[in-house]
Structure formats: C-alpha cells, structure tokens
Design a protein around this motif. Structure first.
Motif, PDB file in Angstrom:
ATOM      1  N   ALA A 109      42.624  37.530  32.012  1.00 54.61           N
ATOM      2  CA  ALA A 109      42.303  37.915  33.333  1.00 54.61           C
ATOM      3  C   ALA A 109      41.598  39.055  33.260  1.00 54.61           C
ATOM      4  O   ALA A 109      41.610  39.745  31.982  1.00 54.61           O
ATOM      5  N   ASP A 128      37.335  44.709  41.572  1.00 58.68           N
ATOM      6  CA  ASP A 128      37.240  43.326  41.361  1.00 58.68           C
ATOM      7  C   ASP A 128      38.374  42.736  40.445  1.00 58.68           C
ATOM      8  O   ASP A 128      38.800  43.688  39.441  1.00 58.68           O
ATOM      9  N   GLY A 130      40.031  39.155  38.471  1.00 59.57           N
ATOM     10  CA  GLY A 130      40.089  37.479  38.394  1.00 59.57           C
ATOM     11  C   GLY A 130      40.423  36.971  37.308  1.00 59.57           C
ATOM     12  O   GLY A 130      41.026  37.708  36.395  1.00 59.57           O
ATOM     13  N   TYR A 156      35.738  34.162  37.076  1.00 58.76           N
ATOM     14  CA  TYR A 156      35.748  33.637  38.288  1.00 58.76           C
ATOM     15  C   TYR A 156      36.387  35.027  39.138  1.00 58.76           C
ATOM     16  O   TYR A 156      37.822  35.475  38.601  1.00 58.76           O
ATOM     17  N   ASN A 157      35.900  36.065  40.039  1.00 57.55           N
ATOM     18  CA  ASN A 157      36.634  36.996  40.681  1.00 57.55           C
ATOM     19  C   ASN A 157      37.452  36.414  41.982  1.00 57.55           C
ATOM     20  O   ASN A 157      36.847  35.794  42.839  1.00 57.55           O
ATOM     21  N   VAL A 158      38.813  36.680  41.697  1.00 57.52           N
ATOM     22  CA  VAL A 158      39.608  36.226  42.888  1.00 57.52           C
ATOM     23  C   VAL A 158      39.502  37.259  43.887  1.00 57.52           C
ATOM     24  O   VAL A 158      39.499  36.874  45.235  1.00 57.52           O
ATOM     25  N   VAL A 159      39.322  38.560  43.478  1.00 55.46           N
ATOM     26  CA  VAL A 159      39.309  39.789  44.543  1.00 55.46           C
ATOM     27  C   VAL A 159      38.105  40.410  43.942  1.00 55.46           C
ATOM     28  O   VAL A 159      37.665  40.535  43.152  1.00 55.46           O
ATOM     29  N   LYS A 166      31.422  35.159  43.314  1.00 55.97           N
ATOM     30  CA  LYS A 166      32.628  34.846  42.636  1.00 55.97           C
ATOM     31  C   LYS A 166      32.665  34.464  41.318  1.00 55.97           C
ATOM     32  O   LYS A 166      33.311  34.873  40.533  1.00 55.97           O
TER      33      LYS A 166
END
Length: 182
Positions: A109, A128, A130, A156-159, A166
């Motif tokens: 992460a 960010d 992710g 992959y960016n979740v936020v 993303k």
C-alpha cells in the motif's frame, strides 16, 4: 535527461567506492538501504513512452527470512509531493541459475501528499492512498555489498483528487542498494 544522467553517475560512484568494502562470498543479506528511480509510462495502452517526470527516492528493505521481505519506498518527483510505499514481497531463485539472481513478487500500500498548480498560479494540496503490486528481478553481489533490482510497480489510487488518474500500470523502477549482514 539530466536527472537520468545524474542517477547513472551516482550509481557508478557508489559501485566504485564501495565495491570491496565487505569481503566474502555471500549471497543473502539481512537488510539494505539504497536509491530508487521510477519511470512512469504514458497511460495510453499503445505506448510505454515516459509520461510524467521520473520519481526519485530512497529504499529500505528488511528480510524476514531468505525468501520474504518488507520494503519501504519514499518516492518524489522533487517538485510536487511525496509518496511512502510499504511492500511485502516473496523472493525465489531462478531455476538452474546462481542463488544471487532472484525474482520477486509482492503487494502493498501507499499514501502521500501532492500539490497541483492551478490556472491562477495558486497551489492546491491533495492526499492520495492506494494499493501497489510488484514483480521484478534482483541481482545480489557475491563479493561486493550491492544489490541491483529492476521491477514493474503498478499502482492503483483508491483515494485521490477528483478527476485524477487512478491506475498507473506502466511504472518501472530501478533500485541500487547497499546490503548489510549481521
């Protein structure tokens, strides 16, 4: 281009000055500390040409056992922000090859803070976070205390900020680490 030349020069100097600092024929280390450069490719699936500016930073790796490790990366483009990545990876030697040439795969992460310059020359900060993947190869020096790794590091960016990309699937990293044994 200047940043890539600078990174290559520093890499050569580190190899030259630390080449025989530790003697002995070992192939596994306990932990390592080094420098990392990542190239982020264009997000267009038909091209792997570098898109945005490269990321630079540090890498710290701690081996839990000869096949498992935890790696912490701090990456920045120097101008607009910083991401901290935590990765868990599993190492395996290639069949029919020396033990100091290994492949690895893992996941983790990340979280970071970045700024964006707006049209009116003001800057806006955003956060960010992710998930990460990692797949690569590593060469560990037998008589020199260095390890060199090359990997694919999709993120992959979740936020992230609204309307931002993303998925960064075309990220490739090169890390040179000084290795330590107990």
């Amino acid at each position: 281009m200047k940043t890539i030349t600078l990174f290559a020069t520093i890499t050569c100097l580190v190899i030259t000055f630390t080449g025989f600092a530790q003697k002995g024929g070992r192939n596994i280390y306990n932990w390592s500390l080094g420098a990392r450069m990542e190239i982020i490719g264009n997000q267009d699936a038909s091209s792997i040409v570098p898109g945005s500016s490269p990321l630079f930073g540090g890498a710290f790796k701690f081996l839990l056992d000869p096949q498992k490790n935890i790696e912490i990366l701090a990456l920045s483009d120097i101008n607009t922000g910083l991401d901290i990545h935590g990765l868990f990876a599993i190492f395996n030697p290639f069949p029919e090859m020396p033990q100091n040439f290994r492949y690895f795969f893992g996941a983790g992460a990340h979280a970071g803070r970045w700024t964006q310059e707006l049209i009116n020359s003001t800057k806006k900060a955003y956060f960010d976070a992710g998930v990460d993947g990692q797949l690569g190869i590593e060469f560990i020096g037998r008589k020199i205390p260095l390890a060199l790794s090359f990997d694919w590091h999709p993120v992959y960016n979740v936020v992230t900020k609204k309307d931002d990309t993303k998925a960064f699937l075309m990220r490739f990293g090169l890390t040179l680490k000084y290795t330590y044994t107990r």
